[in-house]
Design a protein around this motif. Sequence first.
Motif, short mmCIF file in Angstrom:
data_model
loop_
_atom_site.label_atom_id
_atom_site.label_comp_id
_atom_site.label_asym_id
_atom_site.label_seq_id
_atom_site.Cartn_x
_atom_site.Cartn_y
_atom_site.Cartn_z
N LYS A 157 0.85 -1.19 0.00
CA LYS A 157 0.00 0.00 0.00
C LYS A 157 0.88 1.25 0.00
CE LYS A 157 -3.48 0.09 2.86
NZ LYS A 157 -4.23 0.25 4.12
N VAL A 158 0.60 2.17 -0.91
CA VAL A 158 1.31 3.43 -1.01
C VAL A 158 0.30 4.56 -0.89
CG1 VAL A 158 2.76 4.92 -2.45
CG2 VAL A 158 3.11 2.44 -2.47
N GLN A 159 0.57 5.51 -0.03
CA GLN A 159 -0.33 6.64 0.16
C GLN A 159 0.35 7.94 -0.24
OE1 GLN A 159 -1.53 6.30 4.30
NE2 GLN A 159 -3.34 5.09 3.74
N MET A 160 -0.31 8.70 -1.11
CA MET A 160 0.18 10.01 -1.54
C MET A 160 -0.56 11.08 -0.75
SD MET A 160 0.40 11.67 -5.36
CE MET A 160 -1.36 11.65 -5.63
N ILE A 161 0.19 11.96 -0.09
CA ILE A 161 -0.38 12.95 0.82
C ILE A 161 -0.02 14.34 0.32
CG2 ILE A 161 -0.54 13.70 3.22
CD1 ILE A 161 0.67 10.95 3.97
N CYS A 206 4.10 14.16 -0.21
CA CYS A 206 4.76 13.08 0.52
C CYS A 206 4.15 11.74 0.13
CB CYS A 206 4.62 13.29 2.03
SG CYS A 206 5.50 14.71 2.67
N LEU A 207 5.00 10.73 0.11
CA LEU A 207 4.55 9.36 -0.13
C LEU A 207 4.91 8.50 1.08
CD1 LEU A 207 5.65 8.64 -3.83
CD2 LEU A 207 3.42 9.39 -3.02
N LEU A 208 3.96 7.71 1.53
CA LEU A 208 4.18 6.73 2.58
C LEU A 208 4.02 5.34 1.99
CD1 LEU A 208 2.14 8.24 5.57
CD2 LEU A 208 4.60 8.43 5.16
N GLY A 231 8.72 15.18 -2.38
CA GLY A 231 9.08 15.74 -3.67
C GLY A 231 8.11 16.85 -4.07
N PRO A 232 8.50 17.70 -5.02
CA PRO A 232 9.85 17.75 -5.62
C PRO A 232 10.87 18.31 -4.64
CG PRO A 232 8.44 19.54 -6.45
CD PRO A 232 7.57 18.70 -5.59
#
Length: 504
Positions: free
Chosen positions: A184-188, A254-256, A266-267
């Motif tokens: 699981k990847v979460q983009m915040i 941010c990615l978790l 990023g960036p």
Amino acid sequence: MFRRKNVKKEIDEGYPHSFDIETFHQEILSLVSNSEDLVVRTISIDDVRIAVVYFDDLINTAYMQDSLIKPLEELSGEIDYHSIHNSIHIAKITVTNQINDVVNNLVNGTAYVFKENDTYGILADVADKGTRGLEKAETESLVFGPKIAFTESITKNLNLIRSNINDPKLCVETFTIGKRTKKKVQMIYIKDIAEEENVNNFRQRITDLEIDSIIDSTVLAQMIEDNSFTFFPQLMTSELPDRCTLSLLHGKICLLVDRSPTAIIGPSTFINFFESTEDIYMRWNMGTFLRLIRFIAIFFSILLTPAYVAVLTYHYEVIPSALLISLGQSRSNVPFPPVFEALLFEFIIELLREAGARLPTKVGQTMGIVGGIVIGQASVQAGFTSNILIIIISISALGSFTAPSYTIGTAVRIIRFPIIIMAGLYGGVGIMFCFCFILLHLLKVTTLGRPYLSPIYPFRFADFKYSLFRLPYQYLVKRPVTNHPVDQGRIPEKKAKQKKDVDQ
């Protein structure tokens, strides 16, 4: 009692599996390679049989017994998936009848419950996450500010960020990556601050990935960065929730990644890797001083040893006469040319650093200190090197360790080796060639399509107060232009410099 969702909306469409317990057991075994830790537990209530399927090593036994097994054993009356759904005391439950959904959830610690010969079953999350508690950061130590660090639980990590930013505009998008090991990847991001183009770039790069597994967030960062062949990292990884918080408020993303204790930010520009959150917690003049110290230290780390090699090989005339005598005496018994001498001891420093990192903490620290002193002193007495080179290499090593980011410090140490070789071959001309080559390379590198050297190139003087130095907070009225934030204002400009006492 937990609030229940509409069951009909949770039902999946697709070819249903067999709801005969024995047949289902054989179906599921064939899909999990006959794993011996698969458990099919049968609960009999009058003439009704209920199956509970799970992997024994992945579930929290006590939690499942209290929240799942006991409520099922107390069921009475008409039993179907509706009554099972309403009786389970677990927050995360879904309804399904697809065998693929069942298998994908079982391997993640979910239990599957169904009544024999019913039409649907229930997936209940009873996983034993096996995560450590919240601890201090190891790789990004601070004197001021919060000491808490991310853990391997993506739920805890998101909770830490949400506790710092209780803004309803904070958006979380969830992706699943990996064909064999699904992660699981979460983009915040903050919806009215982060630029939509940056969000779309991240989203596209994540969804376009086709790979069997993602082990850690650092691996994901390498897969979605712009240039995989450069030594310089283009996406920052951090274990500090407060760094992620500051980055989100500045318009970054941010990615978790589940089971990873670091976040991707990023960036990220080249200068961001030399910034520390501690600079924010200190007074502005102290923070500016520390940042300048880091930049000067990195400059010395890259050029000091090559300059020593170039001067001793080609440019004796630039050495003051008093120092030239001392230097000649120090090198009188050294049998090697300066370039070989420098490369040898740079390599020894790297050996000590790597050995110290791999050994247990107390042994590694002792070995690094004692090993450096013993090897340095013995090398000078044996005539393998000069005292001045030991001093120069020590300063260069210390300079590379001042970078708050481990990855950028490693990149600096790597590029020092080719510069030393060019200094030994061509002297000062070789150093300038390498310096210009690195500068041109950095001008070409991008991070999520954005210039890597911003705000130096393209030149944005307004962002210097967020990068090369710090100003008092009343002057930080706008967010960094480099991130192209939608909402640029941080403090009302008219009120930023107003200071009134109570009687005013």
